[in-house]
Design a protein around this motif. Structure first.
Motif, PDB file in Angstrom:
ATOM      1  N   UNK A 124       0.827  -1.211   0.000  1.00 30.81           N
ATOM      2  CA  UNK A 124       0.000   0.000   0.000  1.00 30.81           C
ATOM      3  C   UNK A 124       0.857   1.256   0.000  1.00 30.81           C
ATOM      4  N   UNK A 125       1.781   1.342   0.974  1.00 29.03           N
ATOM      5  CA  UNK A 125       2.514   2.604   1.135  1.00 29.03           C
ATOM      6  C   UNK A 125       3.518   2.841   0.027  1.00 29.03           C
ATOM      7  N   UNK A 126       4.106   1.791  -0.535  1.00 29.22           N
ATOM      8  CA  UNK A 126       5.032   2.029  -1.639  1.00 29.22           C
ATOM      9  C   UNK A 126       4.296   2.590  -2.848  1.00 29.22           C
TER      10      UNK A 126
ATOM     11  N   UNK B 247       5.035   6.640  -3.161  1.00 24.67           N
ATOM     12  CA  UNK B 247       6.139   6.859  -4.098  1.00 24.67           C
ATOM     13  C   UNK B 247       5.725   6.874  -5.559  1.00 24.67           C
ATOM     14  N   UNK B 248       4.595   6.324  -5.884  1.00 27.08           N
ATOM     15  CA  UNK B 248       4.180   6.261  -7.288  1.00 27.08           C
ATOM     16  C   UNK B 248       2.906   7.064  -7.534  1.00 27.08           C
TER      17      UNK B 248
ATOM     18  N   UNK C 253      -7.402   4.537   9.074  1.00 27.51           N
ATOM     19  CA  UNK C 253      -7.689   3.113   9.106  1.00 27.51           C
ATOM     20  C   UNK C 253      -6.447   2.264   9.275  1.00 27.51           C
ATOM     21  N   UNK C 254      -5.386   2.579   8.530  1.00 30.88           N
ATOM     22  CA  UNK C 254      -4.166   1.785   8.616  1.00 30.88           C
ATOM     23  C   UNK C 254      -3.536   1.874   9.998  1.00 30.88           C
TER      24      UNK C 254
ATOM     25  N   UNK D  93       9.714  -6.010   2.470  1.00 32.82           N
ATOM     26  CA  UNK D  93      10.456  -5.784   1.237  1.00 32.82           C
ATOM     27  C   UNK D  93       9.768  -6.447   0.050  1.00 32.82           C
ATOM     28  N   UNK D  94       9.217  -7.629   0.269  1.00 28.00           N
ATOM     29  CA  UNK D  94       8.526  -8.315  -0.819  1.00 28.00           C
ATOM     30  C   UNK D  94       7.260  -7.559  -1.231  1.00 28.00           C
ATOM     31  N   UNK D  95       6.542  -7.011  -0.249  1.00 27.12           N
ATOM     32  CA  UNK D  95       5.376  -6.190  -0.572  1.00 27.12           C
ATOM     33  C   UNK D  95       5.757  -4.958  -1.360  1.00 27.12           C
TER      34      UNK D  95
END
Length: 426
Positions: free
Chosen positions: A34-36, A40-41, A132-133, A165-167
């Motif tokens: 979610x946060x990446x 960032x995008x 919510x998070x 990291x995988x997420x």
């Protein structure tokens, strides 16, 4: 009364079998995804869509700062409530549902609205996601110190770092595919919602309600003054805040860096490549760093990790080409992965009272969230420096990032670690 400084970190394990590290940490996978994608995008592109190029740094920093206020205030309050009512998982379920609603509001604004009216509705959606998070992660953060014996926290922290990291890697791959296939922005928001819901389901199904028994009277409940007088907690809080300050001096503006400094025409694609390279490096060191910290201690791992991160923050300013920046990003990822693999174990070790895990972990989480407030002044600093020419703004913010990382490395020496025998004995 027991002095806070004399309290040892709790070592008691759970009464039932310790849950699988993969199931216990699964929710961090969806949260990282979610946060990446969001920070960032999607958000840099959406903010530019709403306000234009000249003020993108200011409004992106403003958006991040407003959201950080929620993330700053809410976790300690919800954590304290979770400790008092003796519930973790029901609060997680409610928080996850609220964050999905916020994602829907953001998607609506980004795909159908324009101008400042669209920006403020988008901001409302972001605030709902933050609410919510953080409502979900406040009680969730208590599960590792509550259920995992101290001797295994490095391993669990490493698994958590690997899943984070995988997420993030999947988020970068998703951004890359969405860009290459020219898919509408709505697709990204839908994928985020799916990732959050599925990862939350894995954790909630892997940690039965009966296994989470909040221990209200198993340790003295400290006041805030006593909590910060407890030396392990104080220094872990300070050093985590410094590392977060370094991260948030650069992370929100990475997309703009690839465009302005590295001269990449497709900034979203280039940013995705840099991020995926960082994450690949991080994946290589997360499990190793966590297991190593159980053997040699947490701090030596952080010394190496923080120094690497500081060096690369400076070297990126003089990267002669995009391929060189990619190689530097890989090295940064090695340091970042090692740091994240130890971070949660070090924080869990520093908790002084098992009777207030959620509240204290929520306060500790503030050390990571509060530095997000730096996005607004850093955004203004970035825009001002760049107006002076020569991409000076990037030199300022990247240079500050290196200073924060180095200060974190220096001051983590003050964190009293649990004796080696205590870690082995659990």
């Amino acid at each position: 009364m027991t002095s806070p400084s004399s309290l040892a970190a709790p070592t008691a394990g759970p009464s039932a079998a310790v849950p699988s590290p993969w199931k216990l940490s699964a929710f961090w996978f969806g949260s990282a995804f979610l946060w990446l994608l969001l920070l960032l995008i999607l958000m840099p592109a959406d903010v530019k869509h709403f306000v234009g190029d000249a003020d993108k740094g200011k409004y992106l920093g403003l958006l991040g700062g407003i959201g950080a206020v929620v993330a700053l205030v809410l976790p300690p309050i919800v954590g304290n409530y979770s400790d008092r009512v003796g519930k973790r998982l029901p609060l997680m379920r409610l928080g996850v549902g609220v964050s999905v609603v916020g994602l829907a509001v953001m998607a609506f604004a980004a795909t159908t609205l324009n101008g400042m009216n669209g920006f403020w509705i988008y901001t409302l959606g972001f605030l709902i996601v933050q609410f919510g998070n953080n409502y979900a992660t406040a009680p969730y953060s208590a599960l590792i110190p509550e259920l995992v014996p101290q001797a295994e926290r490095g391993r669990y922290s490493g698994v958590m770092g690997l899943l984070q990291a995988s997420g993030q890697l999947l988020g970068g791959v998703t951004a890359l595919l969405v860009g290459l296939l020219h898919l509408p922005g709505l697709v990204s928001y839908l994928l985020i919602a799916v990732a959050v819901l599925v990862s939350a389901w894995v954790t909630l199904s892997g940690v039965p309600e009966t296994q989470v028994k909040v221990r209200k009277e198993s340790g003295p409940r400290l006041s805030l003054a006593q909590l910060f007088a407890h030396q392990p907690f104080l220094w872990v809080f300070i050093t985590r805040a410094l590392f977060a300050l370094g991260q948030y001096s650069v992370q929100p503006f990475l997309s703009y860096y690839t465009k302005d400094v590295l001269k990449q025409e497709n900034a979203s694609l280039s940013t995705s490549i840099l991020l995926m390279t960082i994450i690949v490096g991080a994946i290589c060191t997360t499990l190793i760093g966590g297991r190593l910290s159980d053997r040699i201690g947490r701090k030596p791992v952080i010394y190496v990790a923080g120094t690497l991160m500081a060096a690369i923050a400076l070297l990126l300013l003089i990267a002669p080409s995009f391929p060189v920046a990619v190689a530097m990003s890989l090295v940064f990822g090695l340091g970042y992965g090692a740091f994240t693999s130890v971070d949660w174990a070090l924080g869990s070790d520093a908790m002084p009272s098992s009777g207030s895990y959620a509240r204290d972990m929520g306060i500790w989480h503030v050390a990571f969230v509060a530095p997000q407030l730096i996005e607004s002044p850093q955004g203004i600093l970035l825009d001002h420096g760049n107006r002076l020419g020569g991409n000076l703004g990037y030199s300022w913010v990247f240079g500050l990032a290196a200073v924060f990382f180095i200060l974190g490395v220096i001051l983590v020496r003050n964190v009293p670690e649990a004796p080696r025998g205590a870690r082995k004995a659990g």
